[in-house]
Design a protein around this motif. Sequence first.
Motif, mmCIF file in Angstrom:
data_model
loop_
_atom_site.group_PDB
_atom_site.id
_atom_site.type_symbol
_atom_site.label_atom_id
_atom_site.label_comp_id
_atom_site.label_asym_id
_atom_site.label_seq_id
_atom_site.Cartn_x
_atom_site.Cartn_y
_atom_site.Cartn_z
ATOM 1 N N LEU A 167 16.733 -1.170 -27.160
ATOM 2 C CA LEU A 167 15.932 -0.406 -26.202
ATOM 3 C C LEU A 167 14.453 -0.615 -26.425
ATOM 4 O O LEU A 167 13.650 -0.505 -25.470
ATOM 5 C CB LEU A 167 16.273 1.087 -26.317
ATOM 6 C CG LEU A 167 17.646 1.507 -25.800
ATOM 7 C CD1 LEU A 167 17.951 2.955 -26.203
ATOM 8 C CD2 LEU A 167 17.748 1.353 -24.287
ATOM 9 N N ASN A 168 14.053 -0.903 -27.656
ATOM 10 C CA ASN A 168 12.619 -1.076 -27.969
ATOM 11 C C ASN A 168 12.136 -2.511 -27.813
ATOM 12 O O ASN A 168 10.965 -2.796 -28.060
ATOM 13 C CB ASN A 168 12.331 -0.603 -29.393
ATOM 14 C CG ASN A 168 12.453 0.917 -29.531
ATOM 15 O OD1 ASN A 168 12.315 1.633 -28.559
ATOM 16 N ND2 ASN A 168 12.711 1.378 -30.745
ATOM 17 N N ASN A 223 15.108 8.555 -25.484
ATOM 18 C CA ASN A 223 14.766 7.409 -24.642
ATOM 19 C C ASN A 223 15.104 7.712 -23.185
ATOM 20 O O ASN A 223 16.223 8.095 -22.863
ATOM 21 C CB ASN A 223 15.534 6.169 -25.117
ATOM 22 C CG ASN A 223 15.044 4.896 -24.459
ATOM 23 O OD1 ASN A 223 15.270 4.670 -23.282
ATOM 24 N ND2 ASN A 223 14.345 4.066 -25.229
ATOM 25 N N SER A 237 18.636 12.687 -40.123
ATOM 26 C CA SER A 237 18.439 11.264 -39.840
ATOM 27 C C SER A 237 18.609 10.451 -41.127
ATOM 28 O O SER A 237 18.618 10.995 -42.226
ATOM 29 C CB SER A 237 17.042 11.027 -39.254
ATOM 30 O OG SER A 237 16.851 11.801 -38.089
ATOM 31 N N LYS A 271 18.843 1.364 -30.689
ATOM 32 C CA LYS A 271 17.404 1.644 -30.708
ATOM 33 C C LYS A 271 16.590 0.347 -30.672
ATOM 34 O O LYS A 271 15.610 0.225 -29.925
ATOM 35 C CB LYS A 271 17.055 2.477 -31.931
ATOM 36 C CG LYS A 271 15.572 2.816 -32.057
ATOM 37 C CD LYS A 271 15.325 3.899 -33.101
ATOM 38 C CE LYS A 271 15.636 3.416 -34.507
ATOM 39 N NZ LYS A 271 15.250 4.458 -35.517
ATOM 40 N N ILE A 293 21.871 9.852 -30.868
ATOM 41 C CA ILE A 293 21.468 9.371 -29.534
ATOM 42 C C ILE A 293 20.318 10.224 -28.999
ATOM 43 O O ILE A 293 19.318 9.705 -28.476
ATOM 44 C CB ILE A 293 22.662 9.415 -28.548
ATOM 45 C CG1 ILE A 293 23.748 8.416 -28.952
ATOM 46 C CG2 ILE A 293 22.188 9.144 -27.116
ATOM 47 C CD1 ILE A 293 23.402 6.974 -28.747
ATOM 48 N N GLU A 325 18.197 11.881 -30.702
ATOM 49 C CA GLU A 325 16.996 11.633 -31.508
ATOM 50 C C GLU A 325 16.189 10.448 -30.976
ATOM 51 O O GLU A 325 14.976 10.372 -31.181
ATOM 52 C CB GLU A 325 17.403 11.367 -32.966
ATOM 53 C CG GLU A 325 17.780 12.604 -33.761
ATOM 54 C CD GLU A 325 16.559 13.366 -34.232
ATOM 55 O OE1 GLU A 325 15.863 12.892 -35.151
ATOM 56 O OE2 GLU A 325 16.301 14.456 -33.668
ATOM 57 N N LEU A 326 16.850 9.536 -30.280
ATOM 58 C CA LEU A 326 16.139 8.381 -29.717
ATOM 59 C C LEU A 326 15.148 8.828 -28.646
ATOM 60 O O LEU A 326 14.125 8.173 -28.443
ATOM 61 C CB LEU A 326 17.137 7.387 -29.109
ATOM 62 C CG LEU A 326 18.117 6.699 -30.064
ATOM 63 C CD1 LEU A 326 19.033 5.754 -29.295
ATOM 64 C CD2 LEU A 326 17.375 5.940 -31.157
ATOM 65 N N VAL A 383 23.752 3.203 -33.490
ATOM 66 C CA VAL A 383 22.558 3.787 -32.868
ATOM 67 C C VAL A 383 21.301 3.032 -33.285
ATOM 68 O O VAL A 383 20.369 2.861 -32.482
ATOM 69 C CB VAL A 383 22.456 5.287 -33.188
ATOM 70 C CG1 VAL A 383 21.173 5.874 -32.601
ATOM 71 C CG2 VAL A 383 23.667 6.035 -32.635
ATOM 72 N N GLU A 384 21.250 2.536 -34.516
ATOM 73 C CA GLU A 384 20.109 1.720 -34.955
ATOM 74 C C GLU A 384 20.024 0.427 -34.136
ATOM 75 O O GLU A 384 18.924 0.002 -33.733
ATOM 76 C CB GLU A 384 20.236 1.397 -36.451
ATOM 77 C CG GLU A 384 19.922 2.574 -37.342
ATOM 78 C CD GLU A 384 18.488 3.050 -37.219
ATOM 79 O OE1 GLU A 384 17.565 2.284 -37.527
ATOM 80 O OE2 GLU A 384 18.298 4.211 -36.760
#
Length: 423
Positions: free
Chosen positions: A421-422, A348, A6, A418, A343, A345-346, A414-415
């Motif tokens: 999504l948050n 989600n 990461s 993230k 992805i 690692e998220l 991806v950041e």
Amino acid sequence: MFDYKSGLDFAKELDQKDKLAPYRNQFHIPKDQNGNDLIYLCGNSLGLQPKTTKAYVNQELEDWANLGVEGHTEARHPWLPYHEFLAESMAKVVGAKPIEVVVMNTLTANLHFMMVSFYQPTPKRYKILIEADAFPSDKYAVESQLRHHGYNDTDGVILWKAREGEELLRYEDLEAILEKHGNEIALIMIGGVNYYTGQYFDLKRITKIGHNSGCMVGFDCAHGAGNVQLNLHDSGADFAVWCTYKYLNSGPGSLAGAFVHERHAYNKNLNRFTGWWSHNKQTRFNMRDEFDQLPGAEGWQLSNPPILSMAAIRASLDLFNAVGFENLTEKSKKLTGYFEFLINELNNEHIKIITPKSSDERGCQLSIQVKNADKTLHQKLTESGVICDWREPDVIRCAPVPLYNSFEDVYKMVEILKAILNE
């Protein structure tokens, strides 16, 4: 397997070690209103423009301006044999012999021309097998071929479907279809890489399954050419077609390619549509000679080609030659694997990757399925400077292209995902 970590520092470290990283500077990267590079992950839809393209096209414009009709023979790259300048490079990209490849027409037009030759229905064997979620143009094309030959376009199409609750297709299901219906199927026509899931099919295995049942076999490689090692010659497929504006970076609506296997190269009895560019080059301009078929894929040409489009293709293929396709696919697997790692690692619950996990069963595209999708997530990504695409009903397609995308591109995307999504 690569050992991914990461963090932005790791992404930058990967870019520093990447021997293909300098090629990014050979492409025009779209920018936002502030002049910052957008994160462009849409090469599966339209590839970016090589910076050399303008010079290649301008050369033909200058020759046209200065030479007029004499440019056919006197241009720096004479127009009469121009398609021949592309054959060897394109053959390397798709894993074929030069005699098996030609750049001509556009994608669905080429599919129809191939079906004129390789779809030869009889009252007992007339059906066409395609994957259930084939690209719409492929579906429309095969349906229209059935109607053209006087068959019902519903009964005449057999679909290779994913199992209930699954997105990816299984070869044992294809084998079962052929065991049951093989003597009814005249043609198997599959997308080499499925546009929606990104599943890269085993072309050789499908061809063998089809040929064992007496079927002709062809592939639409629009999402495979320039993306994966297609190895068309070794696959044994009868034909294949592809576009050049996605991974081959030749510009919107540019010319397409066609492959016809070497075993058909000298078969003048194959039914086909013809035109003067498929006639013997030595006597083509005698004008009144009887038709004399060219051997190989060139023998499926009809008209003299648009040179400006071919110039753009030549610019891109020269880059592929410089990079080497094995180097390209090596980076592709590493870059896409890194994307997949981030992805996952998220962790989600609202998203999941439906593209195959094995790097041998996919190219650089990852299809991200969105739970309870309403396109909002894709719209927010676009507003945040990430260019990817949406495919109904619920998938965001992202393609980190190894020629011009960086590991930092993937990390930043991806950041951003993230953060959205948050929210």
